[in-house]
Design an enzyme around this catalytic site. Sequence first.
Site, mmCIF file in Angstrom:
data_model
loop_
_atom_site.group_PDB
_atom_site.id
_atom_site.type_symbol
_atom_site.label_atom_id
_atom_site.label_comp_id
_atom_site.label_asym_id
_atom_site.label_seq_id
_atom_site.Cartn_x
_atom_site.Cartn_y
_atom_site.Cartn_z
ATOM 1 N N GLU A 115 -1.825 0.605 -0.285
ATOM 2 C CA GLU A 115 -1.120 -0.190 -1.309
ATOM 3 C C GLU A 115 -1.223 0.603 -2.596
ATOM 4 O OE1 GLU A 115 1.181 -2.210 0.055
ATOM 5 O OE2 GLU A 115 0.242 -3.298 1.569
ATOM 6 N N HIS A 139 -5.423 -7.624 -4.339
ATOM 7 C CA HIS A 139 -4.533 -7.873 -3.290
ATOM 8 C C HIS A 139 -5.544 -8.508 -2.239
ATOM 9 C CE1 HIS A 139 -1.514 -8.026 -0.122
ATOM 10 N NE2 HIS A 139 -2.026 -7.244 0.529
ATOM 11 N N HIS A 141 -5.652 -11.697 1.669
ATOM 12 C CA HIS A 141 -5.037 -12.195 2.364
ATOM 13 C C HIS A 141 -5.336 -13.835 2.660
ATOM 14 C CE1 HIS A 141 -3.582 -8.250 4.868
ATOM 15 N NE2 HIS A 141 -3.406 -8.171 3.606
ATOM 16 N N GLU A 169 -5.977 -28.569 -13.176
ATOM 17 C CA GLU A 169 -6.166 -26.956 -13.926
ATOM 18 C C GLU A 169 -5.231 -26.009 -13.716
ATOM 19 O OE1 GLU A 169 -9.098 -25.631 -10.231
ATOM 20 O OE2 GLU A 169 -9.500 -24.722 -12.164
ATOM 21 N N HIS A 210 2.341 -12.538 4.254
ATOM 22 C CA HIS A 210 1.285 -11.517 3.923
ATOM 23 C C HIS A 210 0.164 -11.800 3.033
ATOM 24 C CE1 HIS A 210 0.759 -7.020 3.692
ATOM 25 N NE2 HIS A 210 -0.470 -7.249 3.468
HETATM 26 O O1 2HA Z 1 -4.650 -3.299 5.051
HETATM 27 O O2 2HA Z 1 -3.782 -5.560 3.000
HETATM 28 O O3 2HA Z 1 -1.264 -4.749 2.594
HETATM 29 C C1 2HA Z 1 -4.487 -3.406 3.756
HETATM 30 C C2 2HA Z 1 -3.617 -4.331 3.323
HETATM 31 C C3 2HA Z 1 -2.058 -3.898 3.475
HETATM 32 ZN ZN ZN Z 2 -2.223 -6.674 2.622
#
Ligand code: 2HA
Ligand code: ZN
Length: 273
Positions: A115, A139, A141, A169, A210
């Site tokens: 990414e 980033h 998940h 909050e 995602h």
């Molecule tokens: O595997 O999260 O979006 C890495 C990630 C791709």
């Molecule tokens: Zn990801």
Amino acid sequence: MDILEANFLRGFLRMANDGWEQGWHERNGGNLSYRIRPEEIESVRECLTPREWQPIGTVVPALGGAYFLVTGSGKFLRNALSDPEDTVCVLELDEAGENYRICWGLSRGGRPTSELPSHLMNHEVKFQATGGRHRVIYHAHPANIIALTFVLPLTDEAFTRELWEMATECPVVFPDGVGVVPWMVPGGRDIAVATSELMKRYDVAIWAHHGMFCSGEDFDLTFGLMHTVEKSAEILVKVLSMGGKRQTIRPEEFRHLAADFGVSLPERFLWEK
Ligand code: 2HA
Ligand code: ZN
């Protein structure tokens, strides 16, 4: 000094491990990047060995010459603390912001995060929008925010309002709201452009089905932002699982909160339901 003892590296690794412990980084899921301060890169200059230049896959002219600490593509954030030399890397960008070269890390080979275009385009937008204050792009998940992308309308308004209602909050922590990117193929320039457009207005972008991107000044604030949004999403999942809201925070109560806490909440998120 030894880069493994540098505070910016220690803070980066701790944040990656904190995300792993939250359950946000299954396998190689998620990635983290930090725009290194000039004095920090000088302090570890003796550890840097530049490799060949490689194309970024997009152009970030405002970041030309900057150095970044980023996680590696296919590396597991679970290993960040125990194996930092192979899990993360230091990158230098060329003056045009078109190419990067690895200067440290990825000791058993590999590339920076898949990414990288999203990270660098978000950094560029935030660098310009905050006068250089924001340095961290994250980033992850997190399961509850992802679950909500199967149920809520995929709009900034729906997600912002629902997340604000789930914890008092929230409007104070992310008063600008959150943006939503529809499902797109990850890893490329298109999703990077869509995300960085949202980052002009928000510090949070949700990727449907995602995960999530957050931007912030330092590791504490950026991790805390991801944590706050995901906690709120978890409460909403519980509330929906219990049959839905019977009562909630009303628009006039949000306005009262905003006045007392000195934040301004855009009216487009405060419609009467
Ligand atoms: O595997 O999260 O979006 C890495 C990630 C791709
Ligand atoms: Zn990801």
